[in-house]
Write a protein that holds these residues in place. Sequence first.
Motif, short mmCIF file in Angstrom:
data_model
loop_
_atom_site.label_atom_id
_atom_site.label_comp_id
_atom_site.label_asym_id
_atom_site.label_seq_id
_atom_site.Cartn_x
_atom_site.Cartn_y
_atom_site.Cartn_z
N VAL A 325 0.81 -1.40 -0.03
CA VAL A 325 0.15 -0.09 0.06
C VAL A 325 0.98 1.17 0.03
O VAL A 325 0.71 2.22 -0.77
N GLU A 326 1.87 1.11 0.59
CA GLU A 326 2.88 2.50 0.98
C GLU A 326 3.61 2.56 -0.32
O GLU A 326 3.74 3.79 -0.82
N GLU A 327 4.06 1.36 -1.22
CA GLU A 327 4.78 1.77 -2.31
C GLU A 327 3.74 1.90 -3.65
O GLU A 327 4.06 2.91 -4.41
N THR A 328 2.68 1.35 -3.56
CA THR A 328 1.89 1.81 -4.65
C THR A 328 0.89 3.12 -4.62
O THR A 328 0.65 3.51 -5.66
N LYS A 329 0.78 3.68 -3.35
CA LYS A 329 0.04 4.98 -3.45
C LYS A 329 -1.21 5.05 -4.03
O LYS A 329 -1.26 5.92 -4.88
N PHE A 330 -2.08 4.14 -3.74
CA PHE A 330 -3.32 4.24 -4.46
C PHE A 330 -4.05 5.63 -4.24
O PHE A 330 -4.01 6.08 -2.85
N GLU A 331 -4.58 5.96 -5.22
CA GLU A 331 -5.49 7.45 -4.88
C GLU A 331 -6.30 7.40 -4.04
O GLU A 331 -6.67 8.27 -3.29
N ARG A 332 -7.08 6.35 -3.88
CA ARG A 332 -8.17 6.23 -3.25
C ARG A 332 -8.40 4.71 -2.76
O ARG A 332 -8.11 3.59 -3.26
N LEU A 333 -8.57 4.50 -1.42
CA LEU A 333 -8.44 3.14 -0.86
C LEU A 333 -9.32 3.09 0.30
O LEU A 333 -9.55 3.90 1.29
N GLY A 334 -10.15 1.84 0.51
CA GLY A 334 -10.88 1.57 1.47
C GLY A 334 -10.63 0.00 2.17
O GLY A 334 -9.94 -0.83 1.36
N CYS A 335 -11.06 -0.20 3.41
CA CYS A 335 -10.53 -1.47 4.06
C CYS A 335 -11.54 -1.91 5.06
O CYS A 335 -12.06 -1.36 5.57
N PHE A 336 -11.73 -3.29 4.81
CA PHE A 336 -12.77 -3.89 5.64
C PHE A 336 -12.03 -5.26 6.54
O PHE A 336 -11.19 -5.63 5.94
N THR A 337 -12.68 -5.34 7.62
CA THR A 337 -12.19 -6.62 8.32
C THR A 337 -12.94 -7.97 7.69
O THR A 337 -14.31 -7.86 7.29
N TYR A 338 -12.30 -9.08 7.77
CA TYR A 338 -13.12 -10.11 7.08
C TYR A 338 -14.14 -10.53 8.05
O TYR A 338 -14.36 -10.44 9.21
N SER A 339 -15.36 -10.94 7.46
CA SER A 339 -16.37 -11.52 7.75
C SER A 339 -16.75 -13.06 7.55
O SER A 339 -16.59 -13.38 6.13
N HIS A 340 -16.79 -13.90 8.40
CA HIS A 340 -16.96 -15.42 8.22
C HIS A 340 -18.22 -15.80 7.79
O HIS A 340 -19.03 -15.87 8.73
N GLU A 341 -18.49 -16.11 6.68
CA GLU A 341 -19.85 -16.00 6.15
C GLU A 341 -20.27 -17.51 5.73
O GLU A 341 -19.57 -18.22 4.99
N GLU A 342 -21.49 -17.91 6.09
CA GLU A 342 -21.84 -19.43 6.08
C GLU A 342 -21.87 -19.64 4.61
O GLU A 342 -22.38 -18.79 3.75
N ASN A 343 -21.84 -20.79 4.21
CA ASN A 343 -21.94 -21.35 2.56
C ASN A 343 -20.96 -20.79 1.76
O ASN A 343 -21.09 -21.08 0.45
#
Length: 445
Positions: A325-343
């Motif tokens: 992330v530091e190297e690539t320097k995306f102009e816009r970025l969002g981040c989510f925590t993993y959600s353990h989804e059945e099926n």
Amino acid sequence: MLHNKFHQLKTRTLKKNKVNVVTLGCSKNIYDSEVLMGQLMANRFEVEHESAQNDSGIVIINTCGFIENAKQESIDTILRFAKAKQNGQIEKLYVTGCLSERYKPELEKDIPEVDAFFGTRDLPRLLKTLKADYKHELVGERILTTPLHYAYFKISEGCDRPCSFCAIPLMRGKHQSVPMEELVLRAGKLAKSGTKELLLIAQDSTYYGLDLYKERRLAEVLRRLSDVEGIDWIRLHYAFPSGFPDDVLDVMNERSNICKYLDMPLQHISDQMLKSMKRGTTKAKTIALVNKIREKVPGIALRTTLITGYPGETRKDHEEMLEWVEETKFERLGCFTYSHEENTSAFKLVDDVPAPVKQERAEAVMNVQQGISRTLNHQKIGKLYKVLFDRKEGSYFVGRTESDSPEVDNEVLVNSTENYVRIGDFANVKITGAEEFDLLGELVP
């Protein structure tokens, strides 16, 4: 007895033919609600979106079932309206969308106050339940819930990708492209009613055309939409990295009304994670793709989304992501925590990263991005940008540059006591100040 009389009195004040549509979740759901509202109005229903009047006889909740937080919000909303129905504050309660597609049997059992549950492709059946006709001639007609000057524009539905963490195929089904001619007609109608910006959405926009035309046709549909008179900006969301069609980049360069903007959720960079996530790509291929996009379209704004805390994610995997992330320097970025989804296929894995660690890692990613965003924004001071103004808030007109999508990206603030601009208009703005995620500016005549 007195309570019964009061109850009857209360229900009589409701407008039996008025529908309150409540939307939860993503832009795809907003689009679906707008189509539903268009159909209801054509059937002579009075319709409001998230009405504050409390006089609707009918409530329809369009739910999200993507991750745990979204599911909880949907359930809480259904329970709130179920209670309102018990108290005589509404007469009929219907639930549609992703959550009811995925969990209909459980929901029917647990929340009997709901009159009927519908899936993501059940619009004709929902209308029939309301004794309304599904009007085929209305295809493309919607009641916009966004400001008039921009509209979410769905080019396909469903997804054929096998991503291990994602429940979308369970809720939205297989990929189905909307025929090109239909999309051009829809865009023309929107333009005639004052829409200037189309926000192209899909579960996987790069897959467009494979089912209908046996080849990827995203570049062609962009060209066709670009020709629609009155459309000033076309913005592309939810592109998948694997099999990305390069000719899309050529169209971005050719056409001035196709924004130099690309939303491409990459999810992770560690090879171990990408393989387990079934993303169909590698770290080397991802880096090469990002470099190629930037080389082919100079000045493009790249937005991505990442996941922290996926099963088996080690500290090393996380540090690899931070470094990238530091190297690539995306102009816009969002981040989510993993959600353990059945099926989902990842549900068979052990959800072994503790919730606080997932959150800590997401915050670490966003801290890095905050610094990148601050630096990039400071580089814009003194420069001139074309800005589309969305709203007035307090003493500021609030708009966006070509590099920004509504709701999720940066905004440009212009002091309304010293400048005037009409909402929905474009104006040239000179940037005078910058913060992490916002720019300050003044109008240039």
